[in-house]
Motif scaffolding. Structure first.
Motif, PDB file in Angstrom:
ATOM      1  N   ALA A  26      43.047  41.471  34.123  1.00 38.09           N
ATOM      2  CA  ALA A  26      42.749  40.277  34.906  1.00 38.09           C
ATOM      3  C   ALA A  26      44.004  39.419  34.978  1.00 38.09           C
ATOM      4  O   ALA A  26      44.601  39.104  33.946  1.00 38.09           O
ATOM      5  CB  ALA A  26      41.614  39.483  34.279  1.00 38.09           C
ATOM      6  N   ASP A  27      44.404  39.058  36.188  1.00 42.57           N
ATOM      7  CA  ASP A  27      45.592  38.239  36.393  1.00 42.57           C
ATOM      8  C   ASP A  27      45.226  36.776  36.643  1.00 42.57           C
ATOM      9  O   ASP A  27      44.077  36.434  36.912  1.00 42.57           O
ATOM     10  CB  ASP A  27      46.386  38.750  37.591  1.00 42.57           C
ATOM     11  N   PRO A  60      39.807  37.604  38.575  1.00 37.88           N
ATOM     12  CA  PRO A  60      38.489  36.968  38.446  1.00 37.88           C
ATOM     13  C   PRO A  60      38.562  35.443  38.523  1.00 37.88           C
ATOM     14  O   PRO A  60      39.481  34.812  38.000  1.00 37.88           O
ATOM     15  CB  PRO A  60      38.015  37.412  37.053  1.00 37.88           C
ATOM     16  N   ALA A  61      37.569  34.868  39.172  1.00 34.22           N
ATOM     17  CA  ALA A  61      37.420  33.411  39.234  1.00 34.22           C
ATOM     18  C   ALA A  61      35.985  33.115  39.640  1.00 34.22           C
ATOM     19  O   ALA A  61      35.236  34.021  40.006  1.00 34.22           O
ATOM     20  CB  ALA A  61      38.402  32.791  40.220  1.00 34.22           C
ATOM     21  N   VAL A  62      35.612  31.870  39.570  1.00 37.23           N
ATOM     22  CA  VAL A  62      34.323  31.457  40.109  1.00 37.23           C
ATOM     23  C   VAL A  62      34.553  30.799  41.467  1.00 37.23           C
ATOM     24  O   VAL A  62      35.573  30.139  41.693  1.00 37.23           O
ATOM     25  CB  VAL A  62      33.577  30.492  39.163  1.00 37.23           C
ATOM     26  N   ASP A  63      33.612  31.017  42.371  1.00 45.00           N
ATOM     27  CA  ASP A  63      33.694  30.399  43.694  1.00 45.00           C
ATOM     28  C   ASP A  63      33.499  28.895  43.545  1.00 45.00           C
ATOM     29  O   ASP A  63      32.495  28.437  42.987  1.00 45.00           O
ATOM     30  CB  ASP A  63      32.611  31.008  44.593  1.00 45.00           C
ATOM     31  N   SER A  64      34.463  28.127  44.016  1.00 42.42           N
ATOM     32  CA  SER A  64      34.411  26.674  43.856  1.00 42.42           C
ATOM     33  C   SER A  64      35.280  26.030  44.925  1.00 42.42           C
ATOM     34  O   SER A  64      36.081  26.690  45.595  1.00 42.42           O
ATOM     35  CB  SER A  64      34.922  26.273  42.474  1.00 42.42           C
ATOM     36  N   PHE A  71      47.004  40.041  25.529  1.00 43.87           N
ATOM     37  CA  PHE A  71      47.531  39.014  26.418  1.00 43.87           C
ATOM     38  C   PHE A  71      48.909  39.398  26.949  1.00 43.87           C
ATOM     39  O   PHE A  71      49.754  39.919  26.213  1.00 43.87           O
ATOM     40  CB  PHE A  71      47.641  37.671  25.704  1.00 43.87           C
ATOM     41  N   GLY A  72      49.122  39.099  28.223  1.00 50.00           N
ATOM     42  CA  GLY A  72      50.423  39.320  28.828  1.00 50.00           C
ATOM     43  C   GLY A  72      50.964  38.057  29.461  1.00 50.00           C
ATOM     44  O   GLY A  72      50.203  37.152  29.852  1.00 50.00           O
ATOM     45  N   LEU A  73      52.278  37.982  29.555  1.00 50.54           N
ATOM     46  CA  LEU A  73      52.937  36.939  30.324  1.00 50.54           C
ATOM     47  C   LEU A  73      52.978  37.396  31.776  1.00 50.54           C
ATOM     48  O   LEU A  73      53.595  38.411  32.102  1.00 50.54           O
ATOM     49  CB  LEU A  73      54.356  36.703  29.796  1.00 50.54           C
ATOM     50  N   HIS A  74      52.283  36.675  32.634  1.00 49.28           N
ATOM     51  CA  HIS A  74      52.306  36.944  34.070  1.00 49.28           C
ATOM     52  C   HIS A  74      53.492  36.151  34.616  1.00 49.28           C
ATOM     53  O   HIS A  74      53.359  34.983  34.978  1.00 49.28           O
ATOM     54  CB  HIS A  74      50.981  36.490  34.684  1.00 49.28           C
ATOM     55  N   VAL A 125      48.590  35.814  31.727  1.00 50.71           N
ATOM     56  CA  VAL A 125      48.530  34.355  31.715  1.00 50.71           C
ATOM     57  C   VAL A 125      49.736  33.760  32.440  1.00 50.71           C
ATOM     58  O   VAL A 125      50.877  34.179  32.234  1.00 50.71           O
ATOM     59  CB  VAL A 125      48.493  33.823  30.269  1.00 50.71           C
ATOM     60  N   MET A 126      49.457  32.764  33.295  1.00 52.61           N
ATOM     61  CA  MET A 126      50.505  32.053  34.016  1.00 52.61           C
ATOM     62  C   MET A 126      50.894  30.802  33.229  1.00 52.61           C
ATOM     63  O   MET A 126      50.077  29.896  33.038  1.00 52.61           O
ATOM     64  CB  MET A 126      50.010  31.673  35.416  1.00 52.61           C
ATOM     65  N   ALA A 127      52.149  30.743  32.814  1.00 55.40           N
ATOM     66  CA  ALA A 127      52.611  29.603  32.015  1.00 55.40           C
ATOM     67  C   ALA A 127      52.954  28.396  32.861  1.00 55.40           C
ATOM     68  O   ALA A 127      53.123  27.291  32.333  1.00 55.40           O
ATOM     69  CB  ALA A 127      53.839  30.019  31.208  1.00 55.40           C
TER      70      ALA A 127
END
Length: 261
Positions: free
Chosen positions: A11-12, A202-206, A60-63, A38-40
């Motif tokens: 998951a990005d 992944p995200a929630v619709d908002s 965990f990865g650094l995106h 994960v985006m820093a």
């Protein structure tokens, strides 16, 4: 499909906003998602640390971010902008697309300075970083960056995602009206055994997600697609189907050991 197939499930854009964090949290409930990038550079990364950083079931990865692709929502460097001027546009933010690097070539030394700053931010927030991948695949555009990233990762005992470019799996075809789990398993059963990579957002619709968008994808499309990504991973049928067809979801920190068997 023969048993023995492994899939890096990823998951990005964790930390990109609150909706992404919530979508990834839901996605993890299904028990198949193993890797979170994960985006820093974004404001919700601190929230993400509180939600996820202590979890040992996630790799965990650094995106690594050098671009900000949306028309209205932007982000810039973690490093002092004065030290990385070749990475930012006149507005002080990252450029929108990697193709702009052809007209505005970044200085590789500044790229690596920003990499170090993003890595340090995540580790200071408590993330145990095991791998590095790239947002919008800037390493495919900036000359020499692949080699630099590989050497940087090797020196720190991290996995560079480019060393495990297994065939990409796709999730749906833009039409979310079908059964994504059934379609995914059907795709897997048609493939030869081996190693594969499935990257999702992944995200929630908002309203927050619908505020994203650019010339290639509207905010409504983004919100819907990423909502479906989250629901796909959260679906309890997915874990059952993986077991039935002999597919093993794996972490990046397992990929090297498994791929050399």
């Amino acid at each position: 499909m023969h048993r023995g197939t492994q899939v890096i499930t990823r998951a990005d854009d964790c930390g990109s906003n609150h909706s992404a964090n919530l979508g990834i949290l839901r996605a993890l409930e299904g028990g198949v998602l193993r890797n979170v990038s994960v985006m820093a550079t974004c404001l919700a990364v601190q929230e993400a640390a509180g939600m996820f950083a202590e979890r040992e079931d996630i790799c965990f990865g650094l995106h690594f971010v050098l671009n900000a692709e949306w028309d209205q929502v932007k982000w810039g460097p973690v490093a002092d902008p004065a030290t990385v001027p070749s990475l930012i546009g006149a507005d002080g933010f990252f450029r929108q697309h990697p193709r702009e690097f052809m007209e505005h070539p970044p200085q590789l030394a500044e790229v690596m300075l920003e990499l170090e700053a993003q890595f340090n931010r995540l580790t200071e927030l408590g993330f145990r970083i095991s791998y590095v991948d790239t947002h919008m695949m800037s390493d495919w555009v900036i000359p020499g960056l692949e080699d630099e990233l590989r050497a940087w990762c090797n020196a720190r005992g991290l996995v560079y995602w480019g060393d495990y470019l297994f065939p990409d799996l796709t999730l749906g075809d833009g039409d979310n009206s079908g059964d994504l789990v059934a379609e995914h398993i059907e795709q897997m059963e048609a493939f030869d055994p081996g190693f594969y990579l499935l990257v999702t957002h992944p995200a929630v619709d908002s309203e927050e997600m619908r505020a994203l968008g650019n010339a290639f994808e509207s905010g409504l499309q983004i919100a819907d697609n990423r909502e479906q990504d989250s629901l796909f991973w959260a679906n309890p049928r997915l874990a059952d189907e993986y077991k039935r067809v002999g597919v093993q979801p794996i972490r990046y920190d397992e990929a090297g050991r498994l791929s050399r068997r």
